[in-house]
Scaffold this active site. Structure first.
Site, mmCIF file in Angstrom:
data_model
loop_
_atom_site.group_PDB
_atom_site.id
_atom_site.type_symbol
_atom_site.label_atom_id
_atom_site.label_comp_id
_atom_site.label_asym_id
_atom_site.label_seq_id
_atom_site.Cartn_x
_atom_site.Cartn_y
_atom_site.Cartn_z
ATOM 1 N N ASP A 7 1.072 -1.269 -0.222
ATOM 2 C CA ASP A 7 0.372 -0.552 -0.087
ATOM 3 C C ASP A 7 0.947 1.464 -0.148
ATOM 4 O O ASP A 7 1.927 1.311 0.243
ATOM 5 C CB ASP A 7 -0.659 -0.073 1.038
ATOM 6 N N ASP A 166 -1.326 -0.480 6.042
ATOM 7 C CA ASP A 166 -1.543 -0.086 7.065
ATOM 8 C C ASP A 166 -3.081 -0.527 8.023
ATOM 9 O O ASP A 166 -3.298 0.208 9.471
ATOM 10 C CB ASP A 166 -1.042 1.278 7.299
#
Length: 221
Positions: A7, A166
């Site tokens: 990400d 995250d």
């Protein structure tokens, strides 16, 4: 092949300050109250359109499609460009270099629109590590739909990969794609790490190469 997919916002980079500035420039232009940096962090993860929707709700604006489109266009005008207040998380560049030396192939899967994604990757020198990239407008689907993550895997020619993110969106995406997930605990998540499904967790990037090495040693044994 040892493939690792990342990400971007809240994982490789802390972009919340620039997103916060862009959002408040829009609100100031409209004569509306500002939102806080912490509010902005909570709005990140599902793309610019959702961030603007959450911004509108926070200041009491109605969910009107035409108004949303107008404010989103203004937001992107303020946000696109060199990331002046965004930073790479400590240890990221060293970790990526170590992963490359270990023979890992790397890619990116983000809900950030393509233009600011490409700018950020080039600005920080992250582009040299990413063999495949899926941005928020690469496909009709967005995370947590698994399609963008699978798209990156196909572009990388990877049969299996480890996904690093995250947030709740990243955890949901990895589960939908049936891909092992490594949670970076210092990003934008709102849920306690123990309440997010993950296979691994780390709080500093200097820990990731060892984690990746152990993961592939187990699955490739």
């Amino acid at each position: 092949m040892k493939a690792v997919i990342f990400d971007l916002d809240g994982t490789l980079i802390d972009s919340a300050p620039d997103l916060h500035i862009a959002a408040n420039l829009v609100l100031k232009d409209e004569g509306l109250p500002a939102i806080s940096l912490e509010q902005t962090r909570g709005f990140i993860g599902r793309g610019a359109g959702v961030l603007v929707s959450r911004m509108m709700t926070a200041v009491g604006l109605a969910d009107d499609p035409a108004e949303h489109a107008r404010l989103l266009a203004k937001f992107m005008t303020h946000y696109e460009g060199e990331p002046r207040n965004t930073v790479v998380y400590p240890g990221v560049m060293d970790a990526l270099a170590r992963l490359q030396a270990m023979g890992c192939t790397m890619g990116l899967c983000t809900n950030k629109p393509e233009a600011p994604t490409r700018i950020a990757l080039k600005h920080f020198g992250l582009d040299r590590y990413m063999g495949a990239v899926a941005s928020g407008d690469t496909l009709p689907q967005h995370k947590p739909d698994p399609a963008p993550l699978r798209h990156v895997m196909r572009d990388m020619g990877a049969g299996a990969a480890l996904y690093v993110g995250d947030s709740e969106v990243d955890a949901e995406t990895s589960r939908a794609a049936r891909m092992p997930f490594a949670l970076y605990t210092e990003g934008y998540r709102k849920t306690a790490p123990g309440d997010l499904p993950h296979d691994y967790a780390f709080d500093h990037w200097d820990k990731l190469p060892g984690l990746v090495q152990r993961h592939f040693a187990e699955i490739l044994a």
